[in-house]
Enzyme design. Sequence first.
Site, PDB file in Angstrom:
ATOM      1  N   ASP A 101      -0.187  -3.908   6.314  1.00  0.00           N
ATOM      2  CA  ASP A 101      -0.803  -3.416   7.548  1.00  0.00           C
ATOM      3  C   ASP A 101      -2.270  -3.833   7.666  1.00  0.00           C
ATOM      4  OD1 ASP A 101       1.605  -2.236   8.084  1.00  0.00           O
ATOM      5  OD2 ASP A 101       0.919  -0.172   7.865  1.00  0.00           O
ATOM      6  N   HIS A 123       1.353   3.998   1.930  1.00  0.00           N
ATOM      7  CA  HIS A 123       1.876   4.788   3.055  1.00  0.00           C
ATOM      8  C   HIS A 123       3.402   4.917   2.988  1.00  0.00           C
ATOM      9  CE1 HIS A 123      -1.945   4.162   5.701  1.00  0.00           C
ATOM     10  NE2 HIS A 123      -2.068   5.157   4.838  1.00  0.00           N
ATOM     11  N   ASP A 164       5.849   4.878   5.027  1.00  0.00           N
ATOM     12  CA  ASP A 164       6.750   3.937   5.705  1.00  0.00           C
ATOM     13  C   ASP A 164       6.801   2.579   5.000  1.00  0.00           C
ATOM     14  OD1 ASP A 164       4.074   3.472   6.648  1.00  0.00           O
ATOM     15  OD2 ASP A 164       4.865   2.363   8.373  1.00  0.00           O
ATOM     16  N   HIS A 165       6.103   2.468   3.879  1.00  0.00           N
ATOM     17  CA  HIS A 165       6.160   1.248   3.055  1.00  0.00           C
ATOM     18  C   HIS A 165       6.747   1.509   1.665  1.00  0.00           C
ATOM     19  CE1 HIS A 165       3.657  -1.372   5.751  1.00  0.00           C
ATOM     20  NE2 HIS A 165       3.483  -0.167   6.275  1.00  0.00           N
ATOM     21  N   HIS A 203       0.849  -1.209   0.000  1.00  0.00           N
ATOM     22  CA  HIS A 203       0.000   0.000   0.000  1.00  0.00           C
ATOM     23  C   HIS A 203       0.876   1.247   0.000  1.00  0.00           C
ATOM     24  CE1 HIS A 203       0.816  -0.568   4.279  1.00  0.00           C
ATOM     25  NE2 HIS A 203       0.351   0.644   4.541  1.00  0.00           N
ATOM     26  N   HIS A 222       5.014  -4.682  11.020  1.00  0.00           N
ATOM     27  CA  HIS A 222       5.315  -3.901  12.223  1.00  0.00           C
ATOM     28  C   HIS A 222       5.477  -4.814  13.434  1.00  0.00           C
ATOM     29  CE1 HIS A 222       4.661   0.218  10.713  1.00  0.00           C
ATOM     30  NE2 HIS A 222       3.720  -0.322   9.948  1.00  0.00           N
ATOM     31  N   HIS A 227      -7.365  -0.736   5.749  1.00  0.00           N
ATOM     32  CA  HIS A 227      -6.313   0.173   6.225  1.00  0.00           C
ATOM     33  C   HIS A 227      -6.151   1.307   5.204  1.00  0.00           C
ATOM     34  CE1 HIS A 227      -2.650   1.375   8.301  1.00  0.00           C
ATOM     35  NE2 HIS A 227      -1.953   1.278   7.174  1.00  0.00           N
TER      36      HIS A 227
END
Length: 255
Positions: A129, A58, A60-61, A56, A167, A112
């Site tokens: 996530d 975001h 941090d990905h 996805h 995570h 998410h």
Amino acid sequence: MIQISALPAFTDNYIWLLQDQQTQRCAVVDPGDAAPVLAWLKQNPTWTLSDILITHHHHDHVGGVEQLKRVTDAKVYGPANETIPARDIALQDNDRISVLGWNFDVYAVPGHTLGHIAFYHQGVLFCGDTLFAAGCGRLFEGTPEQMYISLERLAALPADTLVYCTHEYTQSNLKFAQAVEPQNTDISERVENVRQLRARGEITLPSNLALEKRTNPFLRTSETSVKQKADERNGRDNRSGAEVFASLRAWKDKF
């Protein structure tokens, strides 16, 4: 033979590294930061990064994708319905791709984020996530109904499927699981196992679906004890699994 290991990133992210020992090619899943991947490649100069899988959008990905793309010939796979930097292959629900000789089925798992996807190869699930060890992702874009359906879809995979989420949230998720089901001995046992792992500085992943079905409240919405607790929390009779899920997620958001 593919070996899977974790490259820690930020405070609690894992970038999953897949290594094909025969070809010395490797792939990474959700590189939010290029630095850990580049450091590994520098330490292992005979290896080539050939593929990048994205679940996805975001940061941090995906934060490391463009930098990795600049210095390697890696092919970037990501969800078609989200803006993914440097994406080469746009993936839809039920697509199939081949990475390092493994076939991966692509599942749309909105909740998410709306375009979130998961990658499944027999016995191995990269779920970003969506599903966490003992928990699930927050609903930033999707509805409780969407996330419930997504989780049910993943829960229907074989029980021995290894769950590679992104995570290290297991300890905090288990605190919530215990609040939902204080009498669940599987949860108590898992709390102790995880405490020992973390005390030794070890990671708690991958999990597996059999363990999740025994200890993850978000996969246990049909259990009477879980439904009763959800009813108690929001003062109503949650008739459907999705309603129980919505009540649990709202509670977890403030937990």
